[in-house]
Design a protein around this motif. Structure first.
Motif, short mmCIF file in Angstrom:
data_model
loop_
_atom_site.label_atom_id
_atom_site.label_comp_id
_atom_site.label_asym_id
_atom_site.label_seq_id
_atom_site.Cartn_x
_atom_site.Cartn_y
_atom_site.Cartn_z
N MET A 1 44.48 46.60 63.48
CA MET A 1 43.97 45.43 62.78
C MET A 1 43.49 45.83 61.39
O MET A 1 42.87 46.86 61.22
CB MET A 1 42.84 44.82 63.59
CG MET A 1 42.42 43.48 63.12
SD MET A 1 41.72 42.67 64.56
CE MET A 1 40.69 41.51 63.90
N SER A 2 43.76 45.00 60.43
CA SER A 2 43.42 45.28 59.05
C SER A 2 41.93 45.13 58.79
O SER A 2 41.28 44.24 59.33
CB SER A 2 44.16 44.31 58.14
OG SER A 2 45.05 44.97 57.33
N GLU A 3 41.44 46.01 57.93
CA GLU A 3 40.04 45.93 57.53
C GLU A 3 39.86 44.75 56.57
O GLU A 3 40.64 44.56 55.65
CB GLU A 3 39.66 47.23 56.84
CG GLU A 3 38.25 47.25 56.31
CD GLU A 3 37.96 48.50 55.48
OE1 GLU A 3 36.98 48.47 54.73
OE2 GLU A 3 38.73 49.46 55.55
N LYS A 4 38.83 43.96 56.78
CA LYS A 4 38.54 42.81 55.92
C LYS A 4 37.53 43.21 54.85
O LYS A 4 36.58 43.95 55.11
CB LYS A 4 37.98 41.63 56.72
CG LYS A 4 38.95 41.06 57.73
CD LYS A 4 40.05 40.30 57.04
CE LYS A 4 40.95 39.62 58.06
NZ LYS A 4 41.99 38.85 57.44
N LEU A 5 37.76 42.75 53.65
CA LEU A 5 36.86 42.99 52.53
C LEU A 5 36.34 41.67 52.00
O LEU A 5 37.06 40.67 52.00
CB LEU A 5 37.59 43.68 51.38
CG LEU A 5 38.06 45.11 51.55
CD1 LEU A 5 38.81 45.55 50.31
CD2 LEU A 5 36.90 46.04 51.81
N LYS A 6 35.12 41.70 51.53
CA LYS A 6 34.57 40.53 50.83
C LYS A 6 34.52 40.90 49.36
O LYS A 6 33.87 41.88 48.98
CB LYS A 6 33.18 40.18 51.37
CG LYS A 6 33.23 39.64 52.78
CD LYS A 6 31.89 39.16 53.23
CE LYS A 6 32.05 38.61 54.63
NZ LYS A 6 30.93 37.79 55.03
N ILE A 7 35.25 40.14 48.56
CA ILE A 7 35.28 40.40 47.12
C ILE A 7 34.96 39.12 46.38
O ILE A 7 34.99 38.02 46.96
CB ILE A 7 36.64 40.96 46.65
CG1 ILE A 7 37.75 39.92 46.83
CG2 ILE A 7 36.97 42.26 47.37
CD1 ILE A 7 39.08 40.30 46.18
N LYS A 8 34.65 39.27 45.11
CA LYS A 8 34.43 38.12 44.24
C LYS A 8 35.35 38.26 43.04
O LYS A 8 35.38 39.31 42.40
CB LYS A 8 32.97 38.06 43.78
CG LYS A 8 32.00 37.76 44.90
CD LYS A 8 30.58 37.70 44.39
CE LYS A 8 29.64 37.41 45.56
NZ LYS A 8 28.24 37.38 45.11
N LEU A 9 36.10 37.21 42.77
CA LEU A 9 36.97 37.18 41.60
C LEU A 9 36.47 36.13 40.64
O LEU A 9 36.11 35.02 41.05
CB LEU A 9 38.41 36.86 42.01
CG LEU A 9 39.12 37.88 42.88
CD1 LEU A 9 40.52 37.40 43.23
CD2 LEU A 9 39.19 39.23 42.21
N SER A 10 36.48 36.46 39.38
CA SER A 10 36.05 35.52 38.35
C SER A 10 37.29 35.03 37.60
O SER A 10 38.05 35.82 37.05
CB SER A 10 35.09 36.20 37.38
OG SER A 10 34.72 35.31 36.36
N ILE A 11 37.47 33.71 37.62
CA ILE A 11 38.57 33.08 36.91
C ILE A 11 38.02 31.87 36.18
O ILE A 11 37.40 31.00 36.78
CB ILE A 11 39.70 32.65 37.88
CG1 ILE A 11 40.24 33.86 38.64
CG2 ILE A 11 40.80 31.92 37.13
CD1 ILE A 11 41.21 33.52 39.74
N ALA A 12 38.25 31.83 34.88
CA ALA A 12 37.82 30.70 34.04
C ALA A 12 36.33 30.43 34.20
O ALA A 12 35.89 29.31 34.38
CB ALA A 12 38.63 29.46 34.35
N ASN A 13 35.55 31.50 34.12
CA ASN A 13 34.09 31.43 34.19
C ASN A 13 33.56 30.88 35.51
O ASN A 13 32.46 30.34 35.57
CB ASN A 13 33.53 30.61 33.02
CG ASN A 13 33.89 31.22 31.69
OD1 ASN A 13 33.91 32.45 31.55
ND2 ASN A 13 34.19 30.40 30.71
N ASP A 21 42.33 40.92 53.41
CA ASP A 21 42.74 42.22 53.96
C ASP A 21 42.63 43.24 52.83
O ASP A 21 42.93 42.93 51.68
CB ASP A 21 44.18 42.17 54.46
CG ASP A 21 44.34 41.34 55.71
OD1 ASP A 21 43.36 41.23 56.47
OD2 ASP A 21 45.45 40.82 55.94
N ALA A 22 42.25 44.46 53.18
CA ALA A 22 42.07 45.51 52.18
C ALA A 22 43.33 45.73 51.35
O ALA A 22 43.26 45.97 50.15
CB ALA A 22 41.64 46.81 52.85
N LYS A 23 44.49 45.57 51.98
CA LYS A 23 45.75 45.82 51.26
C LYS A 23 46.05 44.75 50.20
O LYS A 23 46.90 44.95 49.35
CB LYS A 23 46.90 45.93 52.24
CG LYS A 23 47.17 44.67 53.02
CD LYS A 23 48.26 44.87 54.04
CE LYS A 23 48.45 43.59 54.83
NZ LYS A 23 49.43 43.74 55.88
#
Length: 97
Positions: A1-13, A21-23
């Motif tokens: 099973m794939s490792e899950k990541l929590k990320i934040k992306l900034s688009i247009a402020n 998934d990490a990949k």
């Protein structure tokens, strides 16, 4: 099973929290960076004040690139198929003799 990541992306402020998934992380970060670059390009080239308009133009640009690649690939496939047919006919002629 794939490792899950929590990320934040900034688009247009705006910040978009995602669980991925990490990949997928590298691709998503590159995509966000490309969108930001395209936003800057549209804002510098045209006097667009509404982010919605800029984002719509970005979406149109990316979608048209995908469609053009599909069209180009289909065209290339037709050329390859035609050449393979010609080669097959040559082989059949040669082997039939």
């Amino acid at each position: 099973m794939s490792e899950k990541l929590k990320i934040k992306l900034s688009i247009a402020n705006r910040v978009y929290p995602l669980t991925i998934d990490a990949k997928q992380e590298e691709g998503l970060r590159k995509a966000a960076k490309n969108i930001e670059a395209m936003i800057r390009q549209f804002e510098q080239s045209y006097s667009v004040r509404d982010k919605q308009d800029v984002l719509a133009m970005c979406a149109l640009q990316f979608a048209s690139q995908v469609e053009q690649k599909t069209i180009d690939k289909e065209s290339n496939n037709e050329v390859v198929e035609s050449k393979l047919d010609a080669l097959n006919q040559l082989l059949e002629t040669h082997l039939g003799s």
